[in-house]
Design an enzyme around this catalytic site. Structure first.
Site, mmCIF file in Angstrom:
data_model
loop_
_atom_site.group_PDB
_atom_site.id
_atom_site.type_symbol
_atom_site.label_atom_id
_atom_site.label_comp_id
_atom_site.label_asym_id
_atom_site.label_seq_id
_atom_site.Cartn_x
_atom_site.Cartn_y
_atom_site.Cartn_z
ATOM 1 N N GLY A 287 0.778 -1.231 0.000
ATOM 2 C CA GLY A 287 0.000 0.000 0.000
ATOM 3 C C GLY A 287 0.804 1.272 0.000
ATOM 4 O O GLY A 287 0.234 2.362 0.097
ATOM 5 N N GLU A 329 4.623 -6.186 0.930
ATOM 6 C CA GLU A 329 4.017 -6.542 -0.351
ATOM 7 C C GLU A 329 3.866 -5.331 -1.270
ATOM 8 O O GLU A 329 2.744 -4.910 -1.584
ATOM 9 C CB GLU A 329 2.643 -7.188 -0.110
ATOM 10 C CG GLU A 329 2.710 -8.463 0.708
ATOM 11 C CD GLU A 329 1.338 -8.977 1.101
ATOM 12 O OE1 GLU A 329 0.327 -8.283 0.804
ATOM 13 O OE2 GLU A 329 1.255 -10.054 1.709
ATOM 14 N N ARG A 332 2.149 -1.601 -6.489
ATOM 15 C CA ARG A 332 2.131 -0.286 -7.123
ATOM 16 C C ARG A 332 3.489 0.408 -6.984
ATOM 17 O O ARG A 332 3.969 1.045 -7.923
ATOM 18 C CB ARG A 332 1.045 0.573 -6.472
ATOM 19 C CG ARG A 332 0.916 1.974 -7.034
ATOM 20 C CD ARG A 332 0.261 2.930 -6.025
ATOM 21 N NE ARG A 332 -0.829 2.334 -5.300
ATOM 22 C CZ ARG A 332 -2.114 2.530 -5.560
ATOM 23 N NH1 ARG A 332 -2.463 3.312 -6.544
ATOM 24 N NH2 ARG A 332 -3.048 1.966 -4.825
ATOM 25 N N ARG A 369 -9.324 4.116 -13.120
ATOM 26 C CA ARG A 369 -9.083 4.589 -11.760
ATOM 27 C C ARG A 369 -9.595 6.001 -11.517
ATOM 28 O O ARG A 369 -10.018 6.330 -10.410
ATOM 29 C CB ARG A 369 -7.585 4.515 -11.424
ATOM 30 C CG ARG A 369 -7.039 3.094 -11.396
ATOM 31 C CD ARG A 369 -5.608 3.054 -10.875
ATOM 32 N NE ARG A 369 -5.547 3.427 -9.473
ATOM 33 C CZ ARG A 369 -5.131 4.582 -9.008
ATOM 34 N NH1 ARG A 369 -4.727 5.532 -9.866
ATOM 35 N NH2 ARG A 369 -5.104 4.832 -7.721
ATOM 36 N N CYS A 400 -18.891 6.143 -24.184
ATOM 37 C CA CYS A 400 -20.219 6.745 -24.036
ATOM 38 C C CYS A 400 -20.564 6.845 -22.553
ATOM 39 O O CYS A 400 -21.433 6.139 -22.034
ATOM 40 C CB CYS A 400 -21.246 5.897 -24.790
ATOM 41 S SG CYS A 400 -22.870 6.675 -24.922
#
Length: 472
Positions: A287, A329, A332, A369, A400
């Site tokens: 994180g 972990e 990102r 995101r 759309c």
């Protein structure tokens, strides 16, 4: 300012008050190294390059939209994390950020472990040659088939997420004649300063087993997590090796980890006092945030490692515990900064007095995101430089859906025109991984670039791919 509710989230077109936006940068042509991968530059002609290749040539060869991943940057970040934590800790790359067979091979070569959270991710890891003992399986609702495959393969750990799963994994392991190494995921009551949908350690959410009953953190021994430990220790099919905690995503403040570590150590202390054993491992999850814009200021791996090791050592010393082996972990934090998405401008629409809408040939099918999390991104004119005046812009996609926004608020040169190439950095994590076929869009390729060479590691989808699944 009030914001109106909408099924897709807050309204995206609200006109914000004067002074809300920071002014444009001094030079729109500058590429902030905190946001872009390590080999990104502008060449003498003003064209953005990565790994020695310019984006105009890359666009001609691979088309747009496309993700371009800097392999040198990825490998460098892997080494930085491994070196920062050293041989007495484990670094698990969070595969959910982005996973492919090439990435698995890079991880294996750089000595990182891998965590997966689905049968598909596990299949990719095993197919690409990651040793099973270096794989961890996560998930709040693992199927019998997923657990069976993981136990058969010999994964190094399964992270248990519920009381039902404790029994389910034990039963499958015993049936297969194995003893499966497991950790118990606990929710520690820490709500990281992040978006509601990616804050994962407060009690009111789907992940983990609560550390304490009700809202109190003072009775760890009487809480659900302590009961989960009791049940796991009684089952012959399980080898309980530690406790797992994850407090959220895109976190810059280490204070949450300090509280989390303290509460996990409280549980370890209770386990020692009740059962006479000291669990050998704790996993504090991932994180850690990255820079999506120049305003973000993430910590370097060595700073994170130093802080986490000090936190755990301090709490264990106070409790009289041996310091357990630490796992982290990052997903990102490794892959996020290594890639950018390249788009071609299709239309430019000025709304006088408001902003200019710049439409590109991708959108929420390749980066959901912004619509999902109100995520912020940077963007740069990549095919040339410009001395034109900056204009407040909104980079939008071709779908759309009015919420189809790539970069909500950005300054671009006022001479941006159809045919220009725009690059959005820091899209290595959760963009291709969450890509979709909205409006039957074809998901973009992932192209890795290294030392003047480019190769496709995930090919672009074709109409044949779409129609092959449509059995009529």
């Amino acid at each position: 300012m009030s914001r109106s509710a909408h099924p897709a989230g807050p309204r995206h077109a609200d006109v914000l008050p004067e002074g809300h936006y920071a002014g444009p940068p001094a030079d729109l042509n500058t590429l902030d190294p905190r946001v872009w991968s390590r080999t990104v530059r502008r060449n003498a002609d003003g064209v953005v390059t990565v790994g020695g290749l310019d984006v105009t040539s890359l666009a001609e060869e691979f088309g747009t939209p496309a993700y371009f991943l800097d392999e040198d940057d990825f490998r460098t970040r892997c080494r930085s994390w491994k070196d920062a934590f050293g041989p007495d800790a484990d670094v698990f790359y969070a595969g959910k950020a982005f996973l492919s067979r090439a990435v698995v091979r890079w991880l294996h070569e750089e000595g990182l472990n891998l965590d997966v959270c689905s049968g598909g991710e596990l299949a990719t890891a095993l197919d690409a040659g990651m040793p099973a003992e270096r794989i961890a399986l996560h998930g709040n609702n693992k199927s019998t088939e997923e657990i069976t495959r993981a136990v058969e393969a010999g994964v190094g750990r399964i992270v248990l997420d519920s009381f039902q799963e404790i029994v389910r994994v034990a039963h499958i392991a015993e049936k297969l004649g194995k003893r499966q190494r497991v950790q118990i995921r606990v929710t520690v009551g820490v709500e990281a300063h992040t978006h509601e949908f990616i804050a994962t350690a407060h009690e009111d959410q789907k992940f983990g087993i609560a550390l304490a009953g009700g809202t109190s953190q003072s009775e760890v021994g009487g809480g659900p997590a302590a009961e989960a430990v009791r049940r796991a220790l009684k089952l012959d099919g399980l080898e309980l090796i530690g406790i797992h905690s994850h407090i959220g995503s895109q976190i810059f403040d280490m204070a949450g980890f300090e509280v989390s570590a303290r509460r996990v150590v409280q549980l370890l202390t209770h386990v020692r006092d009740e059962h006479g054993i000291e669990l050998p491992e704790i996993d504090l999850g991932g994180g850690l945030g990255i820079a999506y814009t120049s305003d973000d200021d993430p910590r370097e791996p060595h700073e994170i490692a130093k802080a986490l090791n000090e936190i755990v050592s301090k709490e264990c010393a106070a409790a009289g515990l041996r310091v357990p082996r630490l796992s982290v972990e990052p997903g990102r934090a490794i892959v996020g900064p290594t890639a950018f998405t390249l788009y071609e401008v299709g239309t430019v629409k000025e709304l006088e007095g408001l902003r200019t809408y710049v439409s590109v040939d991708g959108g929420m099918s390749d980066n959901i995101r912004t619509a999902l999390y109100d995520a912020e991104y940077s963007v740069a004119l990549a095919s040339r430089t410009s001395d034109a005046e900056p204009m407040l812009s909104r980079v939008v996609g071709k779908h759309c859906e009015s919420g189809d926004i790539v970069v909500r608020d950005a300054f671009l040169p006022s001479d941006v025109a159809p045919g220009d190439l725009l690059a959005v950095p820091a899209t290595g994590a959760y963009c291709r991984a969450m890509a979709n076929n909205y409006n039957h869009a074809l998901r973009p390729p992932v192209v890795t670039v290294k030392d003047g060479e480019a190769r496709v590691i995930v090919r672009r989808e074709t109409e044949e791919d779409l129609l092959r699944l449509d059995v009529g």
